[in-house]
Design a protein around this motif. Structure first.
Motif, mmCIF file in Angstrom:
data_model
loop_
_atom_site.group_PDB
_atom_site.id
_atom_site.type_symbol
_atom_site.label_atom_id
_atom_site.label_comp_id
_atom_site.label_asym_id
_atom_site.label_seq_id
_atom_site.Cartn_x
_atom_site.Cartn_y
_atom_site.Cartn_z
ATOM 1 N N SER A 221 -24.419 -31.356 -41.230
ATOM 2 C CA SER A 221 -23.065 -30.325 -41.371
ATOM 3 C C SER A 221 -22.292 -30.678 -42.408
ATOM 4 O O SER A 221 -21.886 -30.060 -43.195
ATOM 5 C CB SER A 221 -22.530 -29.384 -39.863
ATOM 6 N N TYR B 46 -19.948 -27.918 -44.456
ATOM 7 C CA TYR B 46 -19.474 -26.577 -43.474
ATOM 8 C C TYR B 46 -19.023 -26.668 -41.735
ATOM 9 O O TYR B 46 -18.648 -27.259 -40.996
ATOM 10 C CB TYR B 46 -21.233 -26.345 -42.751
ATOM 11 N N ASN C 152 -29.550 -25.443 -50.445
ATOM 12 C CA ASN C 152 -28.421 -25.657 -48.755
ATOM 13 C C ASN C 152 -29.396 -25.921 -47.802
ATOM 14 O O ASN C 152 -29.077 -27.097 -47.445
ATOM 15 C CB ASN C 152 -27.588 -25.115 -48.842
ATOM 16 N N GLN D 293 -20.565 -20.564 -42.577
ATOM 17 C CA GLN D 293 -21.701 -20.325 -43.555
ATOM 18 C C GLN D 293 -22.763 -19.614 -42.715
ATOM 19 O O GLN D 293 -23.680 -20.044 -43.090
ATOM 20 C CB GLN D 293 -21.970 -21.676 -44.156
ATOM 21 N N GLY D 294 -22.657 -20.127 -41.500
ATOM 22 C CA GLY D 294 -24.076 -19.623 -40.420
ATOM 23 C C GLY D 294 -24.056 -19.808 -38.871
ATOM 24 O O GLY D 294 -22.888 -20.008 -38.570
ATOM 25 N N SER E 266 -27.806 -19.229 -42.876
ATOM 26 C CA SER E 266 -26.569 -18.896 -43.486
ATOM 27 C C SER E 266 -26.891 -18.274 -44.126
ATOM 28 O O SER E 266 -27.561 -17.716 -44.918
ATOM 29 C CB SER E 266 -26.721 -20.423 -44.736
#
Length: 156
Positions: free
Chosen positions: A67, A72, A122, A96-97, A115
């Motif tokens: 991450s 992230y 990504n 982002q998720g 995501s």
């Protein structure tokens, strides 16, 4: 083949194979469904095996490294390992998720990444970074699916 035993059909010399072209099908329902789908992200599942001894701490650190490599921003995290034998479920929620590691306590684990960014690159970078941080890990299978509403079947 040495011998047939019963069940042989009688040859029909008058049989003709029916043919169809695109005008025989109504494509409007498919067009309507395509218009209503709203892709919202990408879900990628990595099924991984390792030859080395795994631990909850090791998998959690690998998840943090992956991450951080993609910058992230973490919102929440949890580790559940009560009543799961020797394994654990490790979750991270990001702006982002989210990511989930499911480990049964042996040499196999699954990394599930969702995501909002549908970028395949990504997801690949996240998975590769994670797997590189787990000694002896080898990717066995990867599945990518679009996620969204309206029976989404396509990425944007």
């Amino acid at each position: 083949v040495v011998r047939f035993r019963g069940g042989a059909d009688t040859f029909n010399t008058n049989f003709s194979v029916p043919t169809f072209n695109h005008t025989h099908y109504d494509f409007q329902p498919a067009r309507d469904q395509f218009k209503t789908q709203k892709p919202m992200g990408r879900q990628t599942i990595f099924q991984v095996d390792s030859r080395m001894r795994l631990s909850t701490g090791l998998l959690s650190m690998a998840l943090d490294a992956a991450s951080k490599s993609l910058k992230y921003r973490q919102i929440d995290s949890a580790i559940q390992n009560e009543g799961l034998g020797h394994g654990a479920i490790i979750t991270r929620t990001y702006e982002q998720g989210n990511a989930i590691v499911v480990w049964g306590g042996e040499s196999h684990f699954d990394l599930i990444l969702f995501s909002h960014d549908e970028s395949e690159q990504n997801a690949t970078d996240f998975g590769n970074t994670f797997i590189a941080k787990v000694p002896g890990a080898r990717l066995g299978l990867r599945d990518d699916q679009p996620r969204g509403t309206g029976y989404v079947i396509n990425f944007q």
